[in-house]
Design an enzyme around this catalytic site. Structure first.
Site, PDB file in Angstrom:
ATOM      1  N   GLU A   6      32.521  34.824  28.861  1.00  0.00           N
ATOM      2  CA  GLU A   6      31.600  34.854  28.154  1.00  0.00           C
ATOM      3  C   GLU A   6      30.765  35.567  27.215  1.00  0.00           C
ATOM      4  OE1 GLU A   6      29.873  35.347  32.389  1.00  0.00           O
ATOM      5  OE2 GLU A   6      28.663  33.828  32.144  1.00  0.00           O
ATOM      6  N   ALA A  61      32.784  40.815  34.842  1.00  0.00           N
ATOM      7  CA  ALA A  61      31.910  41.720  35.090  1.00  0.00           C
ATOM      8  C   ALA A  61      32.815  42.600  36.265  1.00  0.00           C
ATOM      9  CB  ALA A  61      30.657  41.205  35.776  1.00  0.00           C
ATOM     10  N   GLU A  87      33.352  32.406  38.771  1.00  0.00           N
ATOM     11  CA  GLU A  87      31.985  33.107  39.459  1.00  0.00           C
ATOM     12  C   GLU A  87      31.892  32.144  40.745  1.00  0.00           C
ATOM     13  OE1 GLU A  87      32.218  32.917  36.100  1.00  0.00           O
ATOM     14  OE2 GLU A  87      31.206  34.566  35.292  1.00  0.00           O
ATOM     15  N   GLY A  94      32.833  37.072  32.778  1.00  0.00           N
ATOM     16  CA  GLY A  94      32.027  37.855  31.657  1.00  0.00           C
ATOM     17  C   GLY A  94      32.941  38.162  30.498  1.00  0.00           C
TER      18      GLY A  94
HETATM   19  C1  HXC Z   1      36.775  44.996  39.017  1.00  0.00           C
HETATM   20  C2  HXC Z   1      38.821  44.320  38.514  1.00  0.00           C
HETATM   21  C3  HXC Z   1      38.386  43.206  37.867  1.00  0.00           C
HETATM   22  C4  HXC Z   1      37.154  42.876  37.789  1.00  0.00           C
HETATM   23  C5  HXC Z   1      40.638  43.264  37.740  1.00  0.00           C
HETATM   24  N1  HXC Z   1      40.199  44.129  38.329  1.00  0.00           N
HETATM   25  N2  HXC Z   1      39.479  42.518  37.383  1.00  0.00           N
HETATM   26  N3  HXC Z   1      38.106  45.335  38.914  1.00  0.00           N
HETATM   27  N4  HXC Z   1      36.347  43.825  38.267  1.00  0.00           N
HETATM   28  N5  HXC Z   1      36.641  41.756  37.367  1.00  0.00           N
HETATM   29  C6  HXC Z   1      41.040  45.511  38.826  1.00  0.00           C
HETATM   30  C7  HXC Z   1      41.746  45.056  39.975  1.00  0.00           C
HETATM   31  O1  HXC Z   1      40.974  45.449  41.158  1.00  0.00           O
HETATM   32  C8  HXC Z   1      42.888  46.365  39.948  1.00  0.00           C
HETATM   33  O2  HXC Z   1      42.527  47.294  40.397  1.00  0.00           O
HETATM   34  C9  HXC Z   1      43.216  45.978  38.567  1.00  0.00           C
HETATM   35  O3  HXC Z   1      42.141  45.656  37.996  1.00  0.00           O
HETATM   36  C10 HXC Z   1      44.346  45.112  38.205  1.00  0.00           C
HETATM   37  O4  HXC Z   1      44.154  43.953  38.628  1.00  0.00           O
HETATM   38  P1  HXC Z   1      45.122  43.083  39.535  1.00  0.00           P
HETATM   39  O5  HXC Z   1      44.591  42.100  40.242  1.00  0.00           O
HETATM   40  O6  HXC Z   1      45.858  44.012  40.490  1.00  0.00           O
HETATM   41  O7  HXC Z   1      46.144  42.270  38.418  1.00  0.00           O
HETATM   42  P2  HXC Z   1      46.870  41.054  38.716  1.00  0.00           P
HETATM   43  O8  HXC Z   1      47.289  40.781  40.154  1.00  0.00           O
HETATM   44  O9  HXC Z   1      47.765  40.866  37.556  1.00  0.00           O
HETATM   45  O10 HXC Z   1      45.636  39.935  38.405  1.00  0.00           O
HETATM   46  C11 HXC Z   1      44.862  39.821  37.360  1.00  0.00           C
HETATM   47  C12 HXC Z   1      43.658  39.072  37.459  1.00  0.00           C
HETATM   48  C13 HXC Z   1      42.870  39.656  38.762  1.00  0.00           C
HETATM   49  C14 HXC Z   1      44.014  37.515  37.721  1.00  0.00           C
HETATM   50  C15 HXC Z   1      42.725  39.227  36.072  1.00  0.00           C
HETATM   51  O11 HXC Z   1      42.826  41.005  38.686  1.00  0.00           O
HETATM   52  C16 HXC Z   1      41.430  39.061  38.719  1.00  0.00           C
HETATM   53  O12 HXC Z   1      41.576  37.768  39.599  1.00  0.00           O
HETATM   54  N6  HXC Z   1      40.563  39.893  38.701  1.00  0.00           N
HETATM   55  C17 HXC Z   1      39.048  39.121  38.841  1.00  0.00           C
HETATM   56  C18 HXC Z   1      38.800  38.399  38.028  1.00  0.00           C
HETATM   57  C19 HXC Z   1      37.414  37.446  38.251  1.00  0.00           C
HETATM   58  O13 HXC Z   1      36.961  37.106  39.081  1.00  0.00           O
HETATM   59  N7  HXC Z   1      36.330  37.704  37.072  1.00  0.00           N
HETATM   60  C20 HXC Z   1      35.006  37.578  37.121  1.00  0.00           C
HETATM   61  C21 HXC Z   1      34.406  38.495  37.641  1.00  0.00           C
HETATM   62  S1  HXC Z   1      32.480  37.894  37.982  1.00  0.00           S
HETATM   63  P3  HXC Z   1      43.235  48.130  41.529  1.00  0.00           P
HETATM   64  O14 HXC Z   1      42.379  49.474  41.678  1.00  0.00           O
HETATM   65  O15 HXC Z   1      43.512  47.479  42.803  1.00  0.00           O
HETATM   66  O16 HXC Z   1      44.502  48.651  40.702  1.00  0.00           O
HETATM   67  C22 HXC Z   1      31.910  37.834  36.458  1.00  0.00           C
HETATM   68  C23 HXC Z   1      30.442  37.438  36.502  1.00  0.00           C
HETATM   69  C24 HXC Z   1      29.657  37.653  35.360  1.00  0.00           C
HETATM   70  O17 HXC Z   1      32.448  37.976  35.405  1.00  0.00           O
HETATM   71  C25 HXC Z   1      28.321  37.402  35.273  1.00  0.00           C
HETATM   72  C26 HXC Z   1      27.767  38.440  36.339  1.00  0.00           C
HETATM   73  C27 HXC Z   1      25.964  38.608  36.456  1.00  0.00           C
END
Ligand code: HXC
Length: 259
Positions: free
Chosen positions: A112, A64, A132, A109
């Site tokens: 999911e 998400a 999460e 997500g």
């Molecule tokens: C918003 C995101 C994102 C996310 C990546 N980006 N994941 N933006 N939401 N979930 C964005 C980064 O901010 C970045 O933007 C660009 O995508 C590239 O990501 P990087 O981090 O620079 O890439 P990298 O270093 O290769 O790392 C990749 C990654 C990492 C390991 C996937 O981005 C990451 O850990 N992302 C978050 C993963 C996460 O925690 N997902 C769960 C979310 S909670 P910029 O602008 O800086 O270039 C969820 C909850 C569901 O899903 C239920 C909710 C109710």
């Protein structure tokens, strides 16, 4: 649609989540678009299989959208969860077969939404996690429910509590994905599977999907009764007549019409 690409060809809808700058993270607008796109697809009798993937070679869906969630209130978080629930349940329950072609990160997500599809195929570079709890929340798009049902309760708890990222091969080993293939072959592999599915009767498949989904969460006796009823219903279809007649006439080609 601002965040999705849709191609429909030969009975297969290829739906691509297209927000490459944020690794295809799901914001509310994307969730609403997925929901409305699936509402159309589930009524489209020309579409027999839906393949879901993410744009680019790095990420399927990185979760998400954290930039949207960071300032969201409890009420807004709940609305987002309900929106995802509606959209993801469509993948799970629509009459067509849904295949997640997981082409990279499937996090939060992303894992999911893949789990709400009937079948998951991953590319070799795919990675899965439920991160999460590391963000101070919990999986809210079905992860606490579908992961435990798909793998098992202990493995689901380990993934959710540790936030560990697992490889495609490990995901395959624990039953989270069905197959792992080279990335360049992923979509063709899924389309070939769709082709094998489409050789069979669409109503038989839709009824089997309903029996599996409903029976899985019920006791065995309830599931078996439902199966008997749906089995009986399948006898009312033209496709049952065609399938059995083709067998008796030793015909390879069957003319299923989905009625
Ligand atoms: C918003 C995101 C994102 C996310 C990546 N980006 N994941 N933006 N939401 N979930 C964005 C980064 O901010 C970045 O933007 C660009 O995508 C590239 O990501 P990087 O981090 O620079 O890439 P990298 O270093 O290769 O790392 C990749 C990654 C990492 C390991 C996937 O981005 C990451 O850990 N992302 C978050 C993963 C996460 O925690 N997902 C769960 C979310 S909670 P910029 O602008 O800086 O270039 C969820 C909850 C569901 O899903 C239920 C909710 C109710």
């Amino acid at each position: 649609m601002n965040n999705l690409l849709l191609e429909v060809e030969n009975g297969v809808a290829l739906l691509t989540i297209n927000r490459p700058k944020s690794l295809n993270a799901l914001n509310s607008e994307t969730l609403a678009e997925i929901n409305s796109c699936l509402m159309d697809l589930e009524k489209n009798e020309d579409v027999k299989v839906v393949i879901l993937t993410g744009s680019g070679e790095k990420s399927f869906v990185a979760g998400a959208d954290i930039s949207e969630m960071v300032n969201a209130t409890a009420a807004e978080g709940r609305v987002m969860g309900l929106l995802a629930r509606e959209a993801f349940s469509r993948f799970e329950n629509m009459p067509q077969v849904t295949i997640a072609a997981v082409n990279g990160f499937a996090l939060g997500g992303g894992c999911e939404i893949a789990m709400s599809c009937d079948i998951r195929v991953a590319s070799e570079n795919a990675k899965f996690a439920q991160p999460e709890c590391g963000l101070g929340i919990l999986p809210g798009f079905g992860g606490t429910q579908r992961l435990a049902r798909l793998v098992n309760k202990g493995r689901a708890k380990e993934m959710i509590f540790t936030c560990d990222m697992i490889s495609a091969d490990e995901a395959c080993r624990i039953g989270l994905v069905n197959h792992v293939v080279p990335q360049a072959e992923l979509i063709d592999y899924c389309k070939a599977m769709a082709g094998r599915i489409m050789k069979n009767a669409p109503l038989g498949i839709a009824l089997a999907k309903q029996a599996i989904n409903t029976g899985y969460d019920a006791d065995l006796d309830t599931g078996l009764k439902l199966e008997a009823n749906l089995f009986g219903l399948s006898f009312a279809t033209a496709d049952k007549k065609e399938g059995m007649t083709a067998f008796l006439e030793k015909r390879k080609e069957k003319n299923f019409i989905g009625k």
